[in-house]
Scaffold this motif. Structure first.
Motif, PDB file in Angstrom:
ATOM      1  N   LEU A 292      47.284  56.210  38.562  1.00  0.00           N
ATOM      2  CA  LEU A 292      48.176  55.161  38.040  1.00  0.00           C
ATOM      3  C   LEU A 292      47.591  54.511  36.791  1.00  0.00           C
ATOM      4  N   LEU A 293      46.267  54.323  36.796  1.00  0.00           N
ATOM      5  CA  LEU A 293      45.620  53.712  35.629  1.00  0.00           C
ATOM      6  C   LEU A 293      45.659  54.687  34.450  1.00  0.00           C
ATOM      7  N   ASN A 294      45.341  55.943  34.733  1.00  0.00           N
ATOM      8  CA  ASN A 294      45.359  56.943  33.663  1.00  0.00           C
ATOM      9  C   ASN A 294      46.746  57.062  33.039  1.00  0.00           C
TER      10      ASN A 294
ATOM     11  N   GLY B 223      45.678  39.115  36.471  1.00  0.00           N
ATOM     12  CA  GLY B 223      44.320  39.646  36.453  1.00  0.00           C
ATOM     13  C   GLY B 223      44.236  41.156  36.501  1.00  0.00           C
ATOM     14  N   SER B 224      45.373  41.844  36.331  1.00  0.00           N
ATOM     15  CA  SER B 224      45.338  43.307  36.469  1.00  0.00           C
ATOM     16  C   SER B 224      44.953  44.003  35.168  1.00  0.00           C
ATOM     17  N   GLY B 225      44.975  43.294  34.047  1.00  0.00           N
ATOM     18  CA  GLY B 225      44.534  43.904  32.787  1.00  0.00           C
ATOM     19  C   GLY B 225      45.612  43.985  31.712  1.00  0.00           C
ATOM     20  N   LYS B 226      46.642  43.142  31.817  1.00  0.00           N
ATOM     21  CA  LYS B 226      47.738  43.210  30.840  1.00  0.00           C
ATOM     22  C   LYS B 226      47.253  42.922  29.421  1.00  0.00           C
TER      23      LYS B 226
ATOM     24  N   LEU C 174      33.867  51.389  41.597  1.00  0.00           N
ATOM     25  CA  LEU C 174      33.449  51.687  40.211  1.00  0.00           C
ATOM     26  C   LEU C 174      33.394  50.408  39.387  1.00  0.00           C
ATOM     27  N   LEU C 175      34.453  49.596  39.530  1.00  0.00           N
ATOM     28  CA  LEU C 175      34.513  48.342  38.779  1.00  0.00           C
ATOM     29  C   LEU C 175      33.381  47.403  39.199  1.00  0.00           C
ATOM     30  N   PHE C 176      33.167  47.324  40.506  1.00  0.00           N
ATOM     31  CA  PHE C 176      32.116  46.426  40.986  1.00  0.00           C
ATOM     32  C   PHE C 176      30.757  46.833  40.434  1.00  0.00           C
TER      33      PHE C 176
ATOM     34  N   LYS D  46      30.057  48.469  37.741  1.00  0.00           N
ATOM     35  CA  LYS D  46      29.942  48.180  36.316  1.00  0.00           C
ATOM     36  C   LYS D  46      29.733  46.673  36.088  1.00  0.00           C
ATOM     37  N   PHE D  47      30.562  45.865  36.748  1.00  0.00           N
ATOM     38  CA  PHE D  47      30.455  44.419  36.531  1.00  0.00           C
ATOM     39  C   PHE D  47      29.101  43.899  37.002  1.00  0.00           C
ATOM     40  N   SER D  48      28.646  44.356  38.194  1.00  0.00           N
ATOM     41  CA  SER D  48      27.385  43.795  38.688  1.00  0.00           C
ATOM     42  C   SER D  48      26.231  44.232  37.789  1.00  0.00           C
TER      43      SER D  48
ATOM     44  N   ASN E 258      43.195  40.611  41.574  1.00  0.00           N
ATOM     45  CA  ASN E 258      42.933  41.861  40.849  1.00  0.00           C
ATOM     46  C   ASN E 258      41.566  41.928  40.163  1.00  0.00           C
ATOM     47  N   VAL E 259      41.507  42.587  38.996  1.00  0.00           N
ATOM     48  CA  VAL E 259      40.206  42.861  38.380  1.00  0.00           C
ATOM     49  C   VAL E 259      39.464  41.557  38.060  1.00  0.00           C
ATOM     50  N   ARG E 260      40.229  40.535  37.656  1.00  0.00           N
ATOM     51  CA  ARG E 260      39.562  39.270  37.323  1.00  0.00           C
ATOM     52  C   ARG E 260      38.823  38.721  38.534  1.00  0.00           C
ATOM     53  N   GLN E 261      39.464  38.785  39.695  1.00  0.00           N
ATOM     54  CA  GLN E 261      38.843  38.276  40.918  1.00  0.00           C
ATOM     55  C   GLN E 261      37.594  39.082  41.270  1.00  0.00           C
TER      56      GLN E 261
HETATM   57  N1  ATP Z   1      40.425  48.560  34.056  1.00  0.00           N
HETATM   58  C1  ATP Z   1      39.591  47.576  33.708  1.00  0.00           C
HETATM   59  N2  ATP Z   1      38.305  47.817  33.494  1.00  0.00           N
HETATM   60  C2  ATP Z   1      37.459  46.829  33.186  1.00  0.00           C
HETATM   61  N3  ATP Z   1      37.809  45.561  33.075  1.00  0.00           N
HETATM   62  C3  ATP Z   1      39.077  45.250  33.266  1.00  0.00           C
HETATM   63  C4  ATP Z   1      40.050  46.238  33.578  1.00  0.00           C
HETATM   64  N4  ATP Z   1      41.237  45.624  33.734  1.00  0.00           N
HETATM   65  C5  ATP Z   1      41.023  44.327  33.523  1.00  0.00           C
HETATM   66  N5  ATP Z   1      39.728  44.080  33.230  1.00  0.00           N
HETATM   67  C6  ATP Z   1      39.120  42.766  33.032  1.00  0.00           C
HETATM   68  O1  ATP Z   1      39.698  41.900  33.973  1.00  0.00           O
HETATM   69  C7  ATP Z   1      39.934  40.610  33.434  1.00  0.00           C
HETATM   70  C8  ATP Z   1      41.413  40.287  33.546  1.00  0.00           C
HETATM   71  O2  ATP Z   1      42.153  41.112  32.663  1.00  0.00           O
HETATM   72  P1  ATP Z   1      43.376  40.554  31.786  1.00  0.00           P
HETATM   73  O3  ATP Z   1      43.038  39.215  31.219  1.00  0.00           O
HETATM   74  O4  ATP Z   1      43.780  41.603  30.852  1.00  0.00           O
HETATM   75  O5  ATP Z   1      44.444  40.374  32.938  1.00  0.00           O
HETATM   76  P2  ATP Z   1      45.946  39.877  32.841  1.00  0.00           P
HETATM   77  O6  ATP Z   1      46.769  40.885  33.524  1.00  0.00           O
HETATM   78  O7  ATP Z   1      46.255  39.540  31.424  1.00  0.00           O
HETATM   79  O8  ATP Z   1      45.891  38.573  33.718  1.00  0.00           O
HETATM   80  P3  ATP Z   1      46.899  37.305  33.687  1.00  0.00           P
HETATM   81  O9  ATP Z   1      48.197  37.750  34.280  1.00  0.00           O
HETATM   82  O10 ATP Z   1      46.217  36.338  34.620  1.00  0.00           O
HETATM   83  O11 ATP Z   1      46.993  36.844  32.283  1.00  0.00           O
HETATM   84  C9  ATP Z   1      39.427  40.668  32.019  1.00  0.00           C
HETATM   85  O12 ATP Z   1      38.122  40.167  32.008  1.00  0.00           O
HETATM   86  C10 ATP Z   1      39.447  42.143  31.701  1.00  0.00           C
HETATM   87  O13 ATP Z   1      38.454  42.459  30.740  1.00  0.00           O
END
Ligand code: ATP
Ligand code: MG
Length: 410
Positions: free
Chosen positions: A18-20, A43-46, A192-194, A196-198, A228-231
């Motif tokens: 889905l991400l790809n 927080g999903s990465g928009k 994978l995300l954890f 990298k972040f840690s 999501n990713v932010r959390q």
């Molecule tokens: N696939 C990913 N890999 C690494 N970091 C990610 C990824 N997706 C999101 N992030 C990180 O997660 C955090 C949240 O991402 P982002 O701000 O783009 O979310 P958002 O969907 O805009 O959230 P909101 O709806 O709250 O505005 C950021 O720090 C971003 O760098």
């Protein structure tokens, strides 16, 4: 550029289909000038994806302006977006360029686009269709060349159905829909995300690396990640900073992840990170107490209605209400004894003005104070004079009880 390169360049972690797919769509649509509507949970990465699209477009050397539509007050949003002329409203001492003017030949990212007021939506539609707009307070048509990327974490089409979002604008923005998957839809990416972040946070704070025990990986993977990713990033940071044992067990990890059973209340966090949550805990507590009070009040009102508006008889039958009414009410000095229950005039009762009657049409009155001292005496007797327990039973603070004992000369 292939997907792998894009991930590397923009720091995107994850390998789920889905991400790809989302990355593919973003890279295909980027060089066109089409509007994109990015949807996805908070927080999903928009925002990350909006950067990818801008950076991979011919506008990459132009400005990129991110506007959080939900954070700008309705009264100023037009002026922020489209600019204003000097003197166009109180406080407009100078003319001001709007974002659409500043971002000319670049990209504007309209975050939380569903929050735009309807008037602003009309102006936005005009820009999308013709590139034309008016500064607030001006009738001179201006032109701009801006690519629009919008994002939302609510269902905009639902807003369309409720008349809160223009349908024509919705279709115009949504030329290419781009959906960012939630983290729970790509469990394979969580670890994978954890990792990298840690690793990044260990570098940043110069602390030893974090290892997750297998049971911790399980918990991490199966958690629902509403933020999501932010959390996930926040939790990785907390663990990096707070966790003494760098080999994190499932038990230790649970101390950082909100409890999923039952409510969304924050769970008890281990002692080290407690400070982060106390304020929120207090807020929740206040809200719950308020709700409880509301429920009690509703019950009381319902009973009074059932008794044809006879407040006195309801309170006499249900002394617990008296405690509740008194619990948080500090009567002004000298008026402590003025709180009486008043019997409505039954000849005059209509069904919808109980309160007016309670206040104005008095025939007979029953002192709450008498009831109160009775109850206090009973409570003290029951608890053998122990004020702490009596106060608990009465639902008042020990201090209030002490004051009342003095006031009522018990
Ligand atoms: N696939 C990913 N890999 C690494 N970091 C990610 C990824 N997706 C999101 N992030 C990180 O997660 C955090 C949240 O991402 P982002 O701000 O783009 O979310 P958002 O969907 O805009 O959230 P909101 O709806 O709250 O505005 C950021 O720090 C971003 O760098
Ligand atoms: Mg965002």
């Amino acid at each position: 550029m292939d997907t792998q390169n894009i991930k590397q360049r923009f720091g995107i972690i994850g390998n789920s289909p889905l991400l790809n797919r989302a990355i593919d769509i973003a890279s295909q649509v980027a060089p066109t000038d089409m509007s994109v509507l990015i949807t996805g949970e908070s927080g999903s990465g928009k925002e990350v994806f909006s950067h990818i699209i801008h950076q991979m477009s011919v506008r990459k050397h132009g400005a990129f302006i991110a506007v959080n539509c939900g954070a700008i007050p309705e009264g100023t949003i037009d002026s922020e977006l489209f600019g204003h002329e000097k003197g166009s409203f109180t406080g407009a001492h100078e003319a001001r360029k709007g974002y659409f003017e500043v971002a000319n030949s670049g990209t504007i990212f309209l975050d939380e686009v569903a929050e735009l007021p309807l008037g602003t939506q009309a102006r936005l539609l005009r820009i999308l269709e013709s590139g034309e707009y008016l500064r607030v307070g001006s009738s001179k048509v201006q032109k701009t060349d801006v690519r629009i990327i919008a994002a939302t974490n609510v269902d905009v089409y639902n807003r369309v159905k409720n008349g809160k979002f223009r349908e024509d604008l919705y279709y115009r923005l949504n030329t290419v829909p781009l959906r960012i998957p939630a983290l729970h839809e790509r469990k394979e990416d969580v670890f994978l995300l954890f990792r990298k972040f840690s690793a990044d946070f260990s570098d940043k704070y110069r602390s030893p690396g974090i290892q997750l025990e297998p049971d911790a990986v399980q918990i991490l993977t199966n958690y629902s990640w509403p933020g999501n990713v932010r959390q996930l990033k926040n939790i990785a940071e907390q663990i990096c900073v707070l966790e003494k044992d760098r080999n994190v067990t499932g038990q230790a990890l649970l101390g950082y992840i909100p409890n999923e059973t039952g409510s969304n209340l924050p769970m008890t966090i281990n002692s080290q990170s407690k400070e982060d949550f106390t304020e929120r805990d207090i807020l929740y507590k206040v809200l719950f107490d308020m709700k409880k009070d509301m429920v009690e009040l509703k019950k009381l009102v319902a009973e009074i209605i059932q008794h044809g508006g006879n407040t006195a008889s309801v309170l006499a039958d249900n002394p617990q209400y008296i405690n509740q009414l008194y619990r948080d009410v500090e009567l002004p000095a000298g008026h402590e004894h003025a709180f009486t229950i008043q019997q409505p005039n039954s000849n005059n009762s209509s069904n919808n003005d109980y309160f007016a009657q309670d206040v104005e049409e008095v025939e007979e009155s029953l002192s709450l104070i008498d009831k109160e001292s009775d109850l206090i005496k009973k409570a003290l007797k029951k608890h053998k004079g122990k004020r702490k327990f009596a106060a608990q039973e009465l639902g008042i603070s020990e201090r209030t009880l002490y004051r009342k004992i003095k006031e009522l000369s018990l």
